[in-house]
Design a protein around this motif. Structure first.
Motif, short mmCIF file in Angstrom:
data_model
loop_
_atom_site.label_atom_id
_atom_site.label_comp_id
_atom_site.label_asym_id
_atom_site.label_seq_id
_atom_site.Cartn_x
_atom_site.Cartn_y
_atom_site.Cartn_z
N UNK A 77 0.83 -1.21 0.00
CA UNK A 77 0.00 0.00 0.00
C UNK A 77 0.86 1.25 0.00
N UNK A 78 1.89 1.28 0.87
CA UNK A 78 2.72 2.48 0.98
C UNK A 78 3.60 2.67 -0.26
N UNK A 79 4.03 1.57 -0.87
CA UNK A 79 4.80 1.70 -2.11
C UNK A 79 3.93 2.31 -3.21
N UNK A 80 2.69 1.84 -3.29
CA UNK A 80 1.76 2.37 -4.29
C UNK A 80 1.48 3.84 -4.02
N UNK A 96 3.43 6.01 -2.47
CA UNK A 96 4.61 6.80 -2.80
C UNK A 96 4.76 7.02 -4.29
N UNK A 97 4.32 6.04 -5.08
CA UNK A 97 4.42 6.16 -6.54
C UNK A 97 3.49 7.24 -7.09
N UNK A 98 2.48 7.64 -6.31
CA UNK A 98 1.52 8.65 -6.75
C UNK A 98 2.02 10.07 -6.53
N UNK A 99 3.16 10.21 -5.83
CA UNK A 99 3.77 11.52 -5.59
C UNK A 99 2.80 12.48 -4.90
N UNK A 100 2.16 12.01 -3.85
CA UNK A 100 1.20 12.84 -3.11
C UNK A 100 1.93 13.79 -2.18
N UNK A 101 1.29 14.92 -1.86
CA UNK A 101 1.89 15.78 -0.85
C UNK A 101 1.60 15.20 0.55
N UNK A 102 2.13 15.84 1.57
CA UNK A 102 2.05 15.29 2.93
C UNK A 102 0.61 15.12 3.40
N UNK A 103 -0.25 16.08 3.10
CA UNK A 103 -1.64 16.01 3.56
C UNK A 103 -2.42 14.95 2.78
N UNK A 116 -4.83 9.35 2.55
CA UNK A 116 -4.76 7.98 2.05
C UNK A 116 -4.59 6.99 3.20
N UNK A 117 -3.71 7.31 4.15
CA UNK A 117 -3.48 6.43 5.29
C UNK A 117 -4.75 6.32 6.13
N UNK A 118 -5.46 7.43 6.28
CA UNK A 118 -6.71 7.41 7.05
C UNK A 118 -7.74 6.49 6.40
N UNK A 150 -9.18 -1.17 7.57
CA UNK A 150 -8.67 -2.11 8.57
C UNK A 150 -9.66 -2.29 9.71
N UNK A 151 -10.27 -1.20 10.15
CA UNK A 151 -11.19 -1.30 11.29
C UNK A 151 -12.52 -1.94 10.91
N UNK A 152 -12.86 -1.90 9.63
CA UNK A 152 -14.06 -2.62 9.19
C UNK A 152 -13.87 -4.12 9.34
N UNK A 153 -12.63 -4.58 9.16
CA UNK A 153 -12.31 -6.00 9.23
C UNK A 153 -11.85 -6.43 10.62
N UNK A 154 -11.71 -5.47 11.53
CA UNK A 154 -11.11 -5.73 12.84
C UNK A 154 -12.05 -6.53 13.75
N UNK A 155 -11.48 -7.56 14.38
CA UNK A 155 -12.22 -8.34 15.38
C UNK A 155 -11.43 -8.25 16.69
#
Length: 208
Positions: A65-68, A70-77, A82-84, A90-95
């Motif tokens: 996910x993080x490699x993909x 980074x390839x998009x050249x997004x700014x910090x925000x 994206x991480x959010x 992840x929390x939808x699948x969390x048990x």
């Protein structure tokens, strides 16, 4: 991880997510996978190794996910947004029983994974702050290291706190509030402007 083991591990992760770790014996797992226990042991030595394999799979997916990203050249925000979104998935699948069983029955694995996750979070936040300052989106007077430590410590405290209920922790809005609180605390005027524009664009995509 080779493809054969990866496919097996993906199925086991689904079982652990649905039923928890403790309740699934190796006999149960072999039966659910449609193989004999003897065949299962050709891939994995014991349950500890199986749990580690699931953790490794999750880590590999995050790295992809993080490699993909980074390839998009997004700014910090944009990167934080994206991480959010990843955290929401992840929390939808969390048990909760998965983490509970890890902590109680596989404590060495649990504590090693937790420490690694905290180290990765700290380094990711630190890198993001440096990027945001270089892009003119975050306040110049931020102490990069201190803010990264504060953020990682706050997440750790929130996860372990009895003050916040499990229902609140699982609520997507709870994560959104933490996320927005963090960005508004570190962004300058230009950063906040870009953050609000990105949120507006994201909301429009969700409504469409």
């Amino acid at each position: 991880m080779n493809q054969e083991l990866r496919k097996l591990t993906e199925k086991v992760r689904s079982l652990f997510t649905k039923y928890g770790i403790k309740s699934m014996t190796m006999d149960d797992i072999a039966r659910e996978l449609g193989m004999s226990k003897k065949t299962l042991y050709q891939y994995i030595k014991n349950k500890d190794e199986l749990v580690l394999s699931v953790i490794k799979l999750i880590e590999e997916e995050h790295e992809e996910f993080f490699k993909e990203m980074q390839s998009k050249k997004l700014n910090a925000i944009q990167s934080l947004i994206c991480v959010n979104k990843l955290l929401h998935r992840m929390f939808k699948e969390y048990n909760p029983s998965f983490e509970f069983d890890m902590k109680k029955y596989h404590p060495e694995i649990y504590h090693a994974v937790k420490k690694q996750a905290m180290d990765k979070m700290y380094n990711a936040v630190l890198s993001n702050i440096k990027q945001g300052k270089a892009e003119g989106l975050y306040r110049e007077n931020l102490d990069d290291v201190l803010i990264a430590k504060l953020y990682a410590s706050r997440i750790k405290t929130l996860n372990e706190s009895d003050l916040i209920t499990l229902e609140e922790k699982m609520n997507p809005e709870f994560k959104n509030q933490i996320f927005e609180y963090h960005i508004r605390g570190i962004a300058n005027k230009e950063g906040i402007k870009q953050f609000e524009e990105s949120l507006k664009e994201l909301n429009n995509q969700n409504d469409g």
